[in-house]
Design a protein around this motif. Structure first.
Motif, mmCIF file in Angstrom:
data_model
loop_
_atom_site.group_PDB
_atom_site.id
_atom_site.type_symbol
_atom_site.label_atom_id
_atom_site.label_comp_id
_atom_site.label_asym_id
_atom_site.label_seq_id
_atom_site.Cartn_x
_atom_site.Cartn_y
_atom_site.Cartn_z
ATOM 1 N N PRO A 153 0.757 -1.221 -0.079
ATOM 2 C CA PRO A 153 0.029 0.111 -0.010
ATOM 3 C C PRO A 153 0.697 1.258 0.042
ATOM 4 C CG PRO A 153 -0.224 -1.039 2.024
ATOM 5 C CD PRO A 153 0.674 -2.201 1.202
ATOM 6 N N ARG A 154 2.022 1.192 0.571
ATOM 7 C CA ARG A 154 2.638 2.434 0.713
ATOM 8 C C ARG A 154 3.357 2.903 -0.755
ATOM 9 N NH1 ARG A 154 7.186 2.520 5.029
ATOM 10 N NH2 ARG A 154 5.583 2.383 6.338
ATOM 11 N N ARG A 155 3.764 1.903 -1.316
ATOM 12 C CA ARG A 155 4.303 1.918 -2.545
ATOM 13 C C ARG A 155 3.180 2.465 -3.842
ATOM 14 N NH1 ARG A 155 8.156 -2.247 -5.231
ATOM 15 N NH2 ARG A 155 9.377 -1.705 -3.501
ATOM 16 N N ALA A 156 2.097 1.901 -3.292
ATOM 17 C CA ALA A 156 0.911 2.448 -4.441
ATOM 18 C C ALA A 156 0.571 3.656 -4.185
ATOM 19 C CB ALA A 156 -0.320 1.395 -4.147
ATOM 20 N N ARG A 157 0.370 4.097 -2.848
ATOM 21 C CA ARG A 157 0.149 5.529 -2.401
ATOM 22 C C ARG A 157 1.032 6.486 -2.929
ATOM 23 N NH1 ARG A 157 1.123 9.294 1.568
ATOM 24 N NH2 ARG A 157 -0.617 10.707 1.794
ATOM 25 N N ALA A 158 2.279 6.167 -2.975
ATOM 26 C CA ALA A 158 3.473 6.844 -3.504
ATOM 27 C C ALA A 158 3.247 7.066 -5.059
ATOM 28 C CB ALA A 158 4.652 6.235 -3.218
#
Length: 61
Positions: free
Chosen positions: A42-47
């Motif tokens: 999720p963190r990579r997707a948000r970035a």
């Protein structure tokens, strides 16, 4: 004369339909893979969403 199968310029409607069917399947699988990656990271997707939003804000028509 040459065989119609040897000519690359002529495509039949069946060939076009088959190509579209394969392309649709590929795009479906690609979309599923992206959704899975977004759920797993999720963190990579948000970035990535933030970077895309920044690109869209700075794009000039």
């Amino acid at each position: 004369m040459s065989d119609p199968d040897e000519l690359g310029d002529e495509t039949t409607p069946e060939d076009d339909a088959d190509r579209r069917r394969r392309r649709a399947a590929f795009l479906r699988e690609l979309h599923e893979a992206r959704e899975l990656r977004d759920r797993v990271q999720p963190r990579r997707a948000r970035a990535a969403r933030m970077r895309q939003a920044m690109r869209m804000r700075t794009f000039r028509w």
